[in-house]
Design an enzyme around this catalytic site. Sequence first.
Site, PDB file in Angstrom:
ATOM      1  N   THR A  41     -30.054   3.005 -28.730  1.00 21.03           N
ATOM      2  CA  THR A  41     -29.817   4.442 -28.835  1.00 21.03           C
ATOM      3  C   THR A  41     -30.797   5.222 -27.963  1.00 21.03           C
ATOM      4  O   THR A  41     -30.437   6.232 -27.349  1.00 21.03           O
ATOM      5  CB  THR A  41     -29.936   4.901 -30.296  1.00 21.03           C
ATOM      6  OG1 THR A  41     -29.021   4.159 -31.096  1.00 21.03           O
ATOM      7  CG2 THR A  41     -29.627   6.385 -30.424  1.00 21.03           C
ATOM      8  N   HIS A  44     -29.530   5.321 -24.507  1.00 22.55           N
ATOM      9  CA  HIS A  44     -28.467   6.325 -24.361  1.00 22.55           C
ATOM     10  C   HIS A  44     -29.066   7.729 -24.278  1.00 22.55           C
ATOM     11  O   HIS A  44     -28.598   8.574 -23.502  1.00 22.55           O
ATOM     12  CB  HIS A  44     -27.492   6.248 -25.538  1.00 22.55           C
ATOM     13  CG  HIS A  44     -26.607   5.041 -25.541  1.00 22.55           C
ATOM     14  ND1 HIS A  44     -25.984   4.568 -24.411  1.00 22.55           N
ATOM     15  CD2 HIS A  44     -26.234   4.212 -26.543  1.00 22.55           C
ATOM     16  CE1 HIS A  44     -25.267   3.499 -24.718  1.00 22.55           C
ATOM     17  NE2 HIS A  44     -25.394   3.266 -26.001  1.00 22.55           N
ATOM     18  N   HIS A  60     -37.769   5.783 -33.268  1.00 18.82           N
ATOM     19  CA  HIS A  60     -37.374   5.805 -34.671  1.00 18.82           C
ATOM     20  C   HIS A  60     -37.547   4.448 -35.357  1.00 18.82           C
ATOM     21  O   HIS A  60     -37.161   4.281 -36.514  1.00 18.82           O
ATOM     22  CB  HIS A  60     -35.929   6.296 -34.827  1.00 18.82           C
ATOM     23  CG  HIS A  60     -34.909   5.466 -34.110  1.00 18.82           C
ATOM     24  ND1 HIS A  60     -34.588   5.665 -32.791  1.00 18.82           N
ATOM     25  CD2 HIS A  60     -34.150   4.424 -34.528  1.00 18.82           C
ATOM     26  CE1 HIS A  60     -33.657   4.792 -32.427  1.00 18.82           C
ATOM     27  NE2 HIS A  60     -33.383   4.024 -33.458  1.00 18.82           N
ATOM     28  N   CYS A  93     -26.049  17.403 -51.455  1.00 14.46           N
ATOM     29  CA  CYS A  93     -24.618  17.477 -51.124  1.00 14.46           C
ATOM     30  C   CYS A  93     -23.885  16.293 -51.761  1.00 14.46           C
ATOM     31  O   CYS A  93     -24.489  15.351 -52.284  1.00 14.46           O
ATOM     32  CB  CYS A  93     -24.409  17.484 -49.612  1.00 14.46           C
ATOM     33  SG  CYS A  93     -24.792  15.915 -48.779  1.00 14.46           S
ATOM     34  N   CYS A  96     -24.941  12.875 -50.264  1.00 14.39           N
ATOM     35  CA  CYS A  96     -26.255  12.391 -50.697  1.00 14.39           C
ATOM     36  C   CYS A  96     -26.224  11.903 -52.142  1.00 14.39           C
ATOM     37  O   CYS A  96     -26.786  10.854 -52.468  1.00 14.39           O
ATOM     38  CB  CYS A  96     -27.298  13.484 -50.538  1.00 14.39           C
ATOM     39  SG  CYS A  96     -27.809  13.794 -48.827  1.00 14.39           S
ATOM     40  N   GLU A 197     -22.244 -13.615 -24.759  1.00 13.14           N
ATOM     41  CA  GLU A 197     -23.139 -12.735 -24.004  1.00 13.14           C
ATOM     42  C   GLU A 197     -22.912 -12.945 -22.507  1.00 13.14           C
ATOM     43  O   GLU A 197     -22.965 -14.076 -22.022  1.00 13.14           O
ATOM     44  CB  GLU A 197     -24.589 -13.036 -24.368  1.00 13.14           C
ATOM     45  CG  GLU A 197     -25.639 -12.410 -23.466  1.00 13.14           C
ATOM     46  CD  GLU A 197     -25.549 -10.902 -23.380  1.00 13.14           C
ATOM     47  OE1 GLU A 197     -25.583 -10.380 -22.246  1.00 13.14           O
ATOM     48  OE2 GLU A 197     -25.433 -10.250 -24.434  1.00 13.14           O
ATOM     49  N   ARG A 202     -30.052 -13.490 -21.290  1.00 14.49           N
ATOM     50  CA  ARG A 202     -29.973 -13.259 -22.732  1.00 14.49           C
ATOM     51  C   ARG A 202     -29.354 -14.455 -23.454  1.00 14.49           C
ATOM     52  O   ARG A 202     -29.674 -14.706 -24.623  1.00 14.49           O
ATOM     53  CB  ARG A 202     -29.208 -11.970 -23.026  1.00 14.49           C
ATOM     54  CG  ARG A 202     -30.021 -10.738 -22.664  1.00 14.49           C
ATOM     55  CD  ARG A 202     -29.430  -9.465 -23.194  1.00 14.49           C
ATOM     56  NE  ARG A 202     -30.377  -8.368 -23.052  1.00 14.49           N
ATOM     57  CZ  ARG A 202     -30.121  -7.099 -23.404  1.00 14.49           C
ATOM     58  NH1 ARG A 202     -28.947  -6.797 -23.925  1.00 14.49           N
ATOM     59  NH2 ARG A 202     -31.040  -6.171 -23.242  1.00 14.49           N
ATOM     60  N   GLY A 263     -22.660  -2.267 -32.765  1.00  8.22           N
ATOM     61  CA  GLY A 263     -23.337  -1.710 -31.603  1.00  8.22           C
ATOM     62  C   GLY A 263     -23.010  -0.239 -31.425  1.00  8.22           C
ATOM     63  O   GLY A 263     -21.873   0.193 -31.652  1.00  8.22           O
TER      64      GLY A 263
END
Length: 345
Positions: A41, A44, A60, A93, A96, A197, A202, A263
């Site tokens: 991410t 991206h 993150h 909400c 949640c 792959e 990899r 993914g």
Amino acid sequence: MDALQFDLKSKQLSLIQLPVPSKLAENDVLIKVAYAGICGTDLHIAEGAFPCGEKVVLGHEFSGVVEAVGSKVNHVKPGDKVSVDPNSGCGTCNYCTDSNYHYCEVGGLNNTIGIYRNGGWANYCVVPNNQVFKLPEKISLEQAALTEPLSCISHGWDKIQPIPIGKDILIMGAGIIGNLWACVLHLQGHRKVIVSEPQEARRKLVANLNTGYEIMKPTDLQARKAANPKWGVDLIIDCSGFGPAIEQALDLLNPGGQLCIFGVASPETKISVSPYLLFKKELTINAINVNPFSFNKSLGFIDAMGDRYLAYEKLGIKVFGLNQYEAALAALKTGTIAKAIFKID
């Protein structure tokens, strides 16, 4: 302190200097970051293809040591080793209160630490206390940097159950997520697994895990299907986020099979699906979005997996300093490593 900040307007990632946070709210925790991963991410985001804050310190996926706590924080204290769940919800909400905070309009991916709030690509990060998890004694800070991706896998694992032992399984993509899925499946006793792959480097990396799984190129899958049109698998876990691969996956599923879209694709990616094929084979498609309430499960996985599965050299993880971010991103894009993690001094 050093920090890697992304500017959405200029689409530039820069190593900058920011002051160490000195004032904490009563429920905040100041963490001295130890290890912080680069996620697909993040790639991206750096390309300008994924939404984020206007100017934000990315990162993150991270672990660290508690430096200071707010006046009402009592479950961690300075010196504790911790990992951080970057996601949360409003708490009130319908989503949640149904335990689906990742659907929350003001939470989930709309408020993620390291995407919309300053994250772990820095020496220090301030985090709400309810997103901080103290590490069990056996789990190292290196291993704990993988808690967030494994928490997403844990959520995916729950959604695709049951998977009886002996089913034929295909993992598409041998980046870090594909490798971690291979580890989780092997830990759970699955042995009839193929990893597909396209990049040779990899393929060699996933072979280091010594699972005994069959490793092949996507063209080999096509050739096998062409040679035997009845050949297929029962479960496909797509870790590539690559539209053509996902389209191909549906043709490789046996009747009653399941496709798990794990993914993260670019928001611009589109796929074409035949409703008749879904009807004829009675296929199931499960898409996985982050990690609602699965962080403790992830720590359980890490505790069970240990260095047998999570040693960085086995997973194809390379460690970089923050000032080596350009080299880290380049290595990920070329596929010479499965994952890059910043070791932050």
